[in-house]
Write a protein that holds these residues in place. Sequence first.
Motif, short mmCIF file in Angstrom:
data_model
loop_
_atom_site.label_atom_id
_atom_site.label_comp_id
_atom_site.label_asym_id
_atom_site.label_seq_id
_atom_site.Cartn_x
_atom_site.Cartn_y
_atom_site.Cartn_z
N SER A 253 0.82 -1.29 -0.08
CA SER A 253 0.19 0.26 -0.06
C SER A 253 0.90 0.97 -0.02
CB SER A 253 -1.26 0.43 1.08
OG SER A 253 -0.05 -0.30 2.20
N ALA A 254 1.93 0.95 -0.61
CA ALA A 254 2.76 2.31 -0.17
C ALA A 254 2.59 3.15 -1.00
CB ALA A 254 4.41 1.78 -0.49
N VAL A 255 2.90 5.07 -0.46
CA VAL A 255 2.71 6.02 -1.71
C VAL A 255 3.58 6.83 -1.93
CG1 VAL A 255 -0.04 6.01 -1.20
CG2 VAL A 255 1.60 7.16 0.39
N HIS A 256 5.19 6.36 -0.76
CA HIS A 256 6.10 6.92 -0.82
C HIS A 256 7.12 5.97 -2.16
CE1 HIS A 256 4.92 9.20 1.67
NE2 HIS A 256 4.38 8.49 2.56
N VAL A 257 8.05 6.65 -3.30
CA VAL A 257 8.53 5.63 -3.94
C VAL A 257 9.91 5.29 -3.21
CG1 VAL A 257 8.63 6.66 -5.82
CG2 VAL A 257 10.62 7.62 -4.09
N PHE A 258 10.83 6.13 -1.61
CA PHE A 258 11.33 5.51 -1.22
C PHE A 258 10.76 5.03 0.90
CE2 PHE A 258 15.30 5.36 2.17
CZ PHE A 258 15.19 4.61 1.95
N GLN A 259 11.26 4.18 0.77
CA GLN A 259 10.56 3.33 2.81
C GLN A 259 12.02 2.85 3.12
OE1 GLN A 259 6.16 2.96 2.21
NE2 GLN A 259 7.42 1.26 1.24
N VAL A 260 11.78 3.04 4.54
CA VAL A 260 13.09 2.76 5.44
C VAL A 260 12.52 2.46 6.64
CG1 VAL A 260 13.63 4.75 6.19
CG2 VAL A 260 15.38 2.77 6.26
N GLN A 261 12.78 1.28 8.02
CA GLN A 261 12.45 0.42 8.83
C GLN A 261 13.47 -0.01 9.61
OE1 GLN A 261 9.26 -1.78 9.32
NE2 GLN A 261 10.26 -2.85 11.04
N LEU A 262 13.97 1.73 10.36
CA LEU A 262 15.35 1.04 11.49
C LEU A 262 14.62 0.26 12.67
CD1 LEU A 262 15.92 4.45 12.38
CD2 LEU A 262 17.06 2.98 9.69
N ASN A 263 15.16 -1.74 12.94
CA ASN A 263 14.95 -1.92 14.01
C ASN A 263 16.33 -2.39 14.65
OD1 ASN A 263 12.60 -3.64 11.76
ND2 ASN A 263 13.58 -3.77 10.69
N ARG A 264 15.80 -1.61 15.54
CA ARG A 264 16.63 -1.03 17.49
C ARG A 264 16.51 -2.29 17.78
NH1 ARG A 264 20.94 1.52 16.48
NH2 ARG A 264 19.75 3.11 15.65
N PHE A 265 17.75 -3.53 17.97
CA PHE A 265 17.97 -4.54 18.76
C PHE A 265 18.29 -4.14 20.37
CE2 PHE A 265 17.75 -6.01 15.23
CZ PHE A 265 17.02 -7.80 15.18
N ALA A 266 17.90 -5.10 21.24
CA ALA A 266 18.05 -4.37 23.04
C ALA A 266 19.72 -4.31 23.21
CB ALA A 266 17.63 -5.64 23.61
N CYS A 267 20.52 -4.94 21.76
CA CYS A 267 21.80 -4.47 22.37
C CYS A 267 23.11 -3.44 22.02
CB CYS A 267 22.73 -5.91 22.03
SG CYS A 267 22.42 -6.44 19.67
N GLY A 268 21.63 -3.09 20.66
CA GLY A 268 22.53 -2.19 20.03
C GLY A 268 22.65 -1.81 18.56
N GLY A 269 22.07 -3.43 18.78
CA GLY A 269 22.59 -4.15 17.09
C GLY A 269 20.87 -2.88 16.11
N LEU A 270 21.21 -2.97 15.14
CA LEU A 270 20.57 -2.68 13.88
C LEU A 270 20.00 -3.28 12.77
CD1 LEU A 270 19.25 0.04 13.09
CD2 LEU A 270 21.10 1.13 12.06
N ILE A 271 19.08 -3.72 12.10
CA ILE A 271 18.60 -4.28 10.68
C ILE A 271 18.05 -2.91 10.66
CG2 ILE A 271 17.31 -5.48 9.33
CD1 ILE A 271 18.12 -7.54 11.67
N ILE A 272 18.22 -2.20 8.89
CA ILE A 272 17.56 -1.30 8.73
C ILE A 272 16.45 -2.33 7.16
CG2 ILE A 272 18.28 1.02 6.36
CD1 ILE A 272 20.63 1.67 8.71
N GLY A 273 15.97 -1.83 6.86
CA GLY A 273 15.31 -2.71 5.62
C GLY A 273 14.72 -1.76 5.15
N ALA A 274 14.68 -1.75 3.87
CA ALA A 274 14.55 -0.47 2.57
C ALA A 274 14.25 -0.73 1.76
CB ALA A 274 16.11 0.23 2.60
N THR A 275 13.21 0.05 1.26
CA THR A 275 12.68 -0.24 0.03
C THR A 275 12.73 0.41 -1.07
OG1 THR A 275 10.35 -0.11 0.72
CG2 THR A 275 10.47 -1.81 0.81
N ALA A 276 12.54 -0.15 -2.55
CA ALA A 276 12.69 1.91 -3.29
C ALA A 276 12.21 0.77 -4.62
CB ALA A 276 14.06 2.08 -3.39
N HIS A 277 10.81 2.23 -5.44
CA HIS A 277 11.02 1.87 -6.43
C HIS A 277 11.52 1.36 -7.47
CE1 HIS A 277 7.53 1.65 -9.78
NE2 HIS A 277 6.99 2.03 -8.79
N HIS A 278 11.64 0.45 -7.96
CA HIS A 278 12.39 0.31 -9.34
C HIS A 278 12.13 1.07 -10.59
CE1 HIS A 278 15.63 -2.23 -11.03
NE2 HIS A 278 15.21 -3.24 -11.33
N ARG A 279 11.14 1.19 -10.85
CA ARG A 279 11.31 2.55 -11.93
C ARG A 279 11.92 4.16 -11.49
NH1 ARG A 279 6.17 0.69 -14.53
NH2 ARG A 279 6.76 -0.55 -15.95
#
Length: 462
Positions: A158-184
């Motif tokens: 249901s995206a309306v933005h061509v770039f989206q990012v999620q910052l997933n912060r872990f208890a230890c301070g670790g991080l997973i960055i999940g990003a989506t970008a429209h291919h066009r």
Amino acid sequence: MLACRVILFLAWTLHGSISCINLSPCSLLHGASTNMDVHVLSSRVLRPGDPNSAPSKAPLTVFDRFASNIYIAVLFAFSPPTPPNDALIAGLSKTLLLFPTLAGRLDDSRRLRRPCLIVGGCGGGALVVEAAASSNLSDHLPLEVSPDFQLLHPSPASAVHVFQVQLNRFACGGLIIGATAHHRVADGQSMSIFFTAWAQTVRGAFVDRPPVYDQSWLKPRCPPHCEFNHWGLEFTPLNSSSVNQIDVDPSEITNMLIRYSADFIQKLRRKAEGKYTTFETLIGHLWRKITVARRLEDRVQTMVRVSVNGRTRLKPPVPNEFFGNLVLNAYPQATAKDLIDEGLPGAAMMIHEAIRRVDDRYIQSFIDFGELYGDEELVPVYDVDGNVLSPMLEVDSWLRFRFEDVDFGGGGALRAFLPTWVPFEGLVMVLPGFGEDGGIDVFVTLLEEHAKMLRQISHSLD
């Protein structure tokens, strides 16, 4: 292509929700703990620049229109210590000033002569989501490919933005960055430039590779002239009345991550007589093994769509910092019997020769095609595929994009970089390895029955 057919069947929404993840083993690399709870905390939209400025329209190039009408999703995992979210978001806001198209919005309505990207003004923006996990990142490393990866990045459904990012912060301070970008909006080369610039901005470093938006390299000849037939290979024919689609339930498709050590790669290259690149050799090996795993009959014609970066192939060459899409495909093909009988040297040679044919002459013909047919409703071949490509494969290499060099500072290390779960059969993505000896990781999607066979023969030198 990073044209990869990353079709995401997602139905969940982030706003005001709490999402929980259970990661289960689905790959050839076995991770540690499988219980990961991720809670979405907040979301916001970054709109860099002056919101009162007049928006501008940038028509999509023929390369943009060739790219799939999908989002590409990737995951970066960083061990602690990592910069706080506020620093990452502030750096992203500054970086988007250099990459305004990632904060734009696509307009492909029929009222337009050609689809375009609208940049500036009060619309558009980039979606930023913050999320937290109660566990330590080390409990889940190495990351295993799982359908639940889709909860680590914003939903494209249901995206309306061509770039989206999620910052997933872990208890230890670790991080997973999940990003989506429209291919066009951008290909893999372009997104590697963006992520590197974002990381440099967060560190307070100079952005040494700013994007280039000059499209003067993509001008058609006068008069335009198509020396090659691009209908059927790049775009569906105008008079096409039937589509050959094969669809299965996504649950029948397996994603796996196969690790090839540096030592094994050298063995493959020796077997291919050392004549071809590492990529050509490895894809030749996988093409043959996947053909066996799929149990294709001798006379079946199998083809590989290999993504080729056109920047260095045009004359004069286009800078790698060119931001947008500039990718075409090479199309090596053979019957299943010939592919197996000719061995690894033969398979690597077919891939090498097909890539070599995507030269300045071919790319210029494609540019001229865009000039001649740009007012038509161009539908790329990707958009009429079902979710099963067999007997074809689609191959993309991320080895030269420097994603592994993305460093946001803080002292932590990049521990994993890989795409999200893909419910689409026939995709092969070549990634930099994160093992102690380097090596190469290969992301493969197949029907489960064929994946079982590939697990058994993926490292056979026969």
